[in-house]
Design an enzyme around this catalytic site. Structure first.
Site, mmCIF file in Angstrom:
data_model
loop_
_atom_site.group_PDB
_atom_site.id
_atom_site.type_symbol
_atom_site.label_atom_id
_atom_site.label_comp_id
_atom_site.label_asym_id
_atom_site.label_seq_id
_atom_site.Cartn_x
_atom_site.Cartn_y
_atom_site.Cartn_z
ATOM 1 N N HIS A 19 15.550 35.093 -47.513
ATOM 2 C CA HIS A 19 13.984 34.594 -48.299
ATOM 3 C C HIS A 19 14.348 33.982 -49.293
ATOM 4 C CE1 HIS A 19 12.732 38.371 -45.572
ATOM 5 N NE2 HIS A 19 12.187 37.247 -44.829
ATOM 6 N N LYS A 43 1.311 47.773 -38.569
ATOM 7 C CA LYS A 43 2.982 48.007 -38.761
ATOM 8 C C LYS A 43 3.077 49.358 -39.626
ATOM 9 C CE LYS A 43 5.154 43.764 -37.833
ATOM 10 N NZ LYS A 43 6.212 42.785 -38.461
ATOM 11 N N ARG A 92 16.397 29.723 -38.686
ATOM 12 C CA ARG A 92 17.698 30.035 -39.042
ATOM 13 C C ARG A 92 18.504 29.725 -37.832
ATOM 14 N NH1 ARG A 92 15.883 36.236 -39.447
ATOM 15 N NH2 ARG A 92 14.630 35.447 -37.825
ATOM 16 N N SER A 130 15.081 40.816 -41.929
ATOM 17 C CA SER A 130 14.829 42.208 -42.390
ATOM 18 C C SER A 130 15.115 43.221 -41.412
ATOM 19 C CB SER A 130 13.225 42.033 -42.962
ATOM 20 O OG SER A 130 13.435 41.190 -43.658
HETATM 21 O O1 PNS Z 1 8.124 37.374 -41.503
HETATM 22 P P1 PNS Z 1 7.160 37.321 -40.245
HETATM 23 O O2 PNS Z 1 6.903 38.849 -39.725
HETATM 24 O O3 PNS Z 1 8.178 36.945 -39.249
HETATM 25 O O4 PNS Z 1 5.813 36.719 -40.532
HETATM 26 C C1 PNS Z 1 4.991 36.420 -39.574
HETATM 27 C C2 PNS Z 1 3.398 35.804 -40.159
HETATM 28 C C3 PNS Z 1 3.111 36.915 -41.321
HETATM 29 C C4 PNS Z 1 3.773 34.742 -40.892
HETATM 30 C C5 PNS Z 1 2.695 35.946 -39.009
HETATM 31 O O5 PNS Z 1 2.462 37.137 -38.371
HETATM 32 C C6 PNS Z 1 1.074 35.606 -39.658
HETATM 33 O O6 PNS Z 1 0.750 34.409 -39.887
HETATM 34 N N1 PNS Z 1 0.292 36.644 -39.597
HETATM 35 C C7 PNS Z 1 -1.264 36.334 -40.089
HETATM 36 C C8 PNS Z 1 -2.045 36.669 -38.879
HETATM 37 C C9 PNS Z 1 -2.149 35.254 -38.434
HETATM 38 O O7 PNS Z 1 -2.555 34.266 -38.955
HETATM 39 N N2 PNS Z 1 -2.037 35.078 -37.046
HETATM 40 C C10 PNS Z 1 -2.015 33.765 -36.216
HETATM 41 C C11 PNS Z 1 -0.473 33.178 -36.490
HETATM 42 S S1 PNS Z 1 -0.563 31.647 -35.576
#
Ligand code: PNS
Length: 200
Positions: A19, A43, A92, A130
């Site tokens: 990150h 979560k 990645r 993570s």
């Molecule tokens: O680090 P992560 O867990 O891979 O991040 C995922 C994240 C937070 C970017 C994604 O889950 C997200 O954008 N969640 C917010 C809800 C949302 O907008 N959902 C529609 C995504 S297309």
């Protein structure tokens, strides 16, 4: 000249060197970069959002154009609220691509004005996540070099507390334990089962 503000959304539970690598790269190409931690009540995270925020603030203190924030709801709505034109995500390996593409296209459908920008972290972090950091630490492996020292320290503290809690609960279930200790251990076990069921 037009200034570009970007958000870098994620869970960051915990933030890793991968990150940090991406934040550094993002800080070089965007005028302003907001690392946005998702507040997700569904979560069961290792760290609270406040703890993740503190760790990210300490990790990014040297970057003048990087700030840390939290959000809930849709990422695109948050981007609109803070006036961001770009959304930064890391890729990645090819295995990340499908999920990231799907998310980027959905976000574009929801908010055509927001551009997703993919960046690759350094190859040495291409296996790092993570989830694996949490797993390795929970099973007693070393997470040095995977996360900044301040994060490694916090992860170790968290796991120590969790293990003490587990030991206390199993000790209380022994035949020598008092009735009150056994009742307390049973309540703990029930609470854990409820959390596990909620997660399933
Ligand atoms: O680090 P992560 O867990 O891979 O991040 C995922 C994240 C937070 C970017 C994604 O889950 C997200 O954008 N969640 C917010 C809800 C949302 O907008 N959902 C529609 C995504 S297309």
């Amino acid at each position: 000249m037009k200034r570009v503000k970007a958000i870098y959304p994620g869970s960051f539970d915990p933030p890793t060197n991968g990150h940090l690598d991406l934040i550094e790269r993002g800080s070089k190409i965007f005028d302003e970069l907001i690392v946005a931690i998702l507040r997700n009540p569904e979560k069961d995270p290792l760290f609270t959002v406040g703890e993740r925020r503190q760790m990210l603030e300490a990790m990014t203190a040297e970057f003048d154009n990087v700030s840390i924030d939290t959000f809930h709801g849709l990422t695109v709505d948050y981007a609109l609220r803070v006036g961001a034109q770009a959304l930064l995500r890391g890729i990645r390996a090819i295995s990340d691509y499908e999920y990231e593409l799907q998310m980027a296209l959905m976000n574009r459908k929801l908010q055509p004005g927001l551009e997703t920008v993919f960046m690759m972290p350094a190859e040495k972090y291409s296996y790092l996540s993570s989830r694996l950091v949490r797993e390795v630490a929970q099973l007693g492996g070393s997470i040095n070099c995977l996360v900044p020292e301040l994060v490694a320290q916090k992860v170790r503290e968290k796991i120590e507390i969790a293990n003490k809690f587990d030991d206390a609960a199993s000790g209380a279930r022994s035949p020598e334990a008092s009735e009150a200790e056994r009742a307390n251990a049973d309540r703990t076990a029930e609470r854990k089962t409820r959390v596990r069921k909620k997660k399933a």
